[in-house]
Design an enzyme around this catalytic site. Structure first.
Site, PDB file in Angstrom:
ATOM      1  N   GLY A   1       0.817  -1.203   0.000  1.00 38.43           N
ATOM      2  CA  GLY A   1       0.000   0.000   0.000  1.00 38.43           C
ATOM      3  C   GLY A   1       0.856   1.261   0.000  1.00 38.43           C
ATOM      4  CB  THR A   2       4.017   2.056   1.760  1.00 29.15           C
ATOM      5  OG1 THR A   2       3.500   2.106   3.098  1.00 29.15           O
ATOM      6  CG2 THR A   2       5.159   3.053   1.612  1.00 29.15           C
TER       7      THR A   2
ATOM      8  CB  SER B   1      -2.891  -2.976   0.721  1.00 30.61           C
ATOM      9  OG  SER B   1      -1.972  -3.928   1.186  1.00 30.61           O
TER      10      SER B   1
ATOM     11  CB  THR C   1      10.533 -10.231 -11.833  1.00 29.03           C
ATOM     12  OG1 THR C   1      11.573 -10.149 -12.793  1.00 29.03           O
ATOM     13  CG2 THR C   1       9.839 -11.578 -11.965  1.00 29.03           C
TER      14      THR C   1
ATOM     15  CB  CYS D   1       3.343   2.927  10.948  1.00 24.59           C
ATOM     16  SG  CYS D   1       2.630   1.895   9.679  1.00 24.59           S
TER      17      CYS D   1
END
Lengths: 392, 392
Positions: free
Chosen positions: B71-72, B199, B237, B325
């Site tokens: 998501g970041t 996400s 990749t 976080c």
């Protein structure tokens, strides 16, 4: 007929032991490493254990390893992170002209942002000359980036020698070691590098995880802003299972490198000896001795590599023509062009890259299957008929 | 005593069906999607199938979905990719003041690069006022980014209304929907958004994969330069197994959202009603009704959240204080401060975020375990004793 997979440059199978180690982190220990409760603690410990294993593989300290999502991200972070952090000292970056797209195109992006990029030539074997590196460094140079081994032609570059020069000149040195780590011994001290990219999927680890080694004390800015993960250099919730898998794959690599090298060199030798006996107008690409074990790169003249690939694929043999990224972009390889291979010959390039699962019987399969494919395609080629007519 | 995991904002378990679907892509179909042979083809098809499933989850077209690593990264790509692509039109970006760090710090990075960032205030419930968005848009504004739901306090923002305004003003609109997609219905057409981050790990998919929706025709520059994966917007990749897992998790989410909502709302209701009966001086945070199902955010006055977390953890209950976080950064939450919660109260915040595995018995466990923990901690707190002495 059993399949023969000889395209390890594009993708490697995941080591069963790495997969096994990952499973509990998918299903049981799914906590966020940033959480302060017990679930977070378990994930955090697993990450630090993996960091230690990756560090040991390349002889670095644990805190010099930063996890990323892929080799491309590691390369982007190395170049952009150093460029942005050191631009006040100078805005010049030196790369070789046979780097992976993630270096080539990142350098071009920096060029558009006002940096000056020097692209070093290579010789006919794809070697960068350390003397040329030395001459190219100017007072504005902040970073030199030369890959350790080129997957497309197999050549291993004189990284340690370049490292001595950059150190003496006080310029930072990065090497993209994505295709060498896990296949040959790699030690950051012997190489004199300040930054090194490595990718789990290139040493039987999982996709979706890679790392950047950054020597302690080197200033670098993040590419992804956000949380304080990876000591602030790489925000984003850690991909815990993949990191665990990378750790196990790193440990296995460290233990197995001597066996891997001898196994791969055996396959390489047999194919290298067998091909020219069976296929005329064949040219080996890259350095004859300073090369990745298990990597055989050839140009079959008067044919397009892609047609060969597809015919071989129909016979159950998976190989590539140039790198996987290049295959899909349908351009003539910049690596071959830099080595002075003409465009027509480069079109006929074939790359065999072996792995630990390959056997001598696989080489036999290739040696039986390829010659009739080449003959058939050549017979269809007006260019070949014309060339042959000239010779007779 | 069974564990109670009520920290789904930090991490969710992987759905067994998603894991099952991933396994063959670890062990059998390990080809590189960029390879033109059959192994590559299998990986490529799997990615495109997953892309379709993710697209259906948010009502977009397949080619509007770009896979990233987290998501970041999606949030960084949205802000930086739009900023760099549109800077000739203007250098102003508007965000809310309660965004995730991956928006907050990315905006700050852009600020350091010469962009002007407007940070919108929120009301006491954490709501952004669409009228303020409208007034804040200037001719220099190129992008507005407001999250769909704030995980820390649960508030759901009026995205559709903001989207009408940005569309009318011809300004691009991004929403960070990482914490809402998979929990509530999300449709990019109804929301009027041009970009949306989601996400996998926030809807029972694997870690290490996320996506950015970019409306067709919107110009955006890549963050990672290199190969031509994801139509040139995201080199590297592809993490095939993770992408496959994300697709399955997206499909399951689409089917299960109504059940998920009613299950989570049931747990939420029970906890919301039970807590104030058992704990005095308790304050609910975030909007009382426009909120994420299963998300209960409270401030227990006169105590530090972290101490509560650790005591609860010892009793086998995993919850958080602010976002994961933020927990590790040990700062007072910027979200609470923006909502006008004073620093002392914010320190006592606790976040319960339920998932599909939680039961009403889990809520009972919390309702039994928390009050004595709170009492014990308060009795140790001089601030509390002083406050109580004043009252009597």
């Amino acid at each position: 007929m059993p399949l023969v997979y000889a395209d390890h440059v594009a993708a490697m199978p995941l080591h069963p032991k790495a997969f096994e180690a990952m499973v509990p982190y998918f299903n049981d220990f799914y906590g966020n490493p940033s959480s302060i409760h017990d679930s977070g603690e378990k994930a955090r410990e697993a990450i630090e254990e993996a960091r230690g294993k990756v560090a040991r593989l390349i002889g670095s300290q644990e805190e010099e390893i930063y996890f990323t999502s892929c080799g491309t991200e590691s390369n982007n972070l190395a170049l952009k992170g150093i460029a942005w952090a050191h631009q006040s000292r100078g805005k010049e970056i030196i790369i070789s002209s046979i780097e992976h797209f993630s270096i080539m195109h990142t350098a071009s992006a920096l060029e558009r942002a006002g940096f000056h990029v020097v692209r070093l030539p290579v010789d006919g074997h794809g070697l960068v000359d350390p003397g040329v590196v030395e001459k190219s460094i100017s007072p504005q140079t902040i970073l030199v980036s030369v890959m350790q081994a080129n997957p497309e032609v197999g050549t291993i570059e004189p990284i340690a020698e370049i490292g001595k020069i950059t150190r003496a000149k006080n310029v930072l040195f990065h090497t993209d070691a994505v295709d060498s780590v896990g296949t040959i011994p790699v030690n950051i001290k012997e190489l004199n590098v300040d930054l090194l990219s490595l990718s789990a999927s290139q040493f039987y680890g999982p996709k979706g995880v890679a790392a950047l080694f950054v020597r302690k004390g080197v200033r670098i800015l993040p590419l992804l802003d956000g949380g304080i993960q990876e000591r602030g250099l790489r925000a984003g919730t850690e991909n815990v299972p993949a990191i665990v898998g990378m750790g196990v794959a790193a440990d296995l690599s460290r233990e197995e490198i001597p066996q891997r090298m001898s196994h791969l060199q055996g396959l390489q030798k047999k194919l290298t000896e067998g091909l020219p006996q069976r296929i005329p107008y064949l040219r080996f690409l890259g350095h004859p001795t300073q090369r990745l074990p298990g990597n055989v790169s050839v140009a079959v003249e008067y044919i397009e590599g892609e047609a060969m690939l597809l015919f071989m694929d129909m016979d159950g043999i998976r190989i590539s023509s140039g790198s996987a990224c290049i295959s899909r972009s349908l351009k003539v390889s910049h690596v071959m062009l830099a080595m002075g291979v003409d465009a027509a010959t480069a079109q006929g390039s074939l790359l065999f890259s072996f792995g630990m699962q390959n056997t001598l019987a696989d080489v036999d399969r290739i040696l039986e299957t390829l010659p009739p494919v080449v003959e058939r395609l050549r017979n269809m080629s007006p260019v070949y008929r014309k060339a042959m007519a000239k010779k007779t």
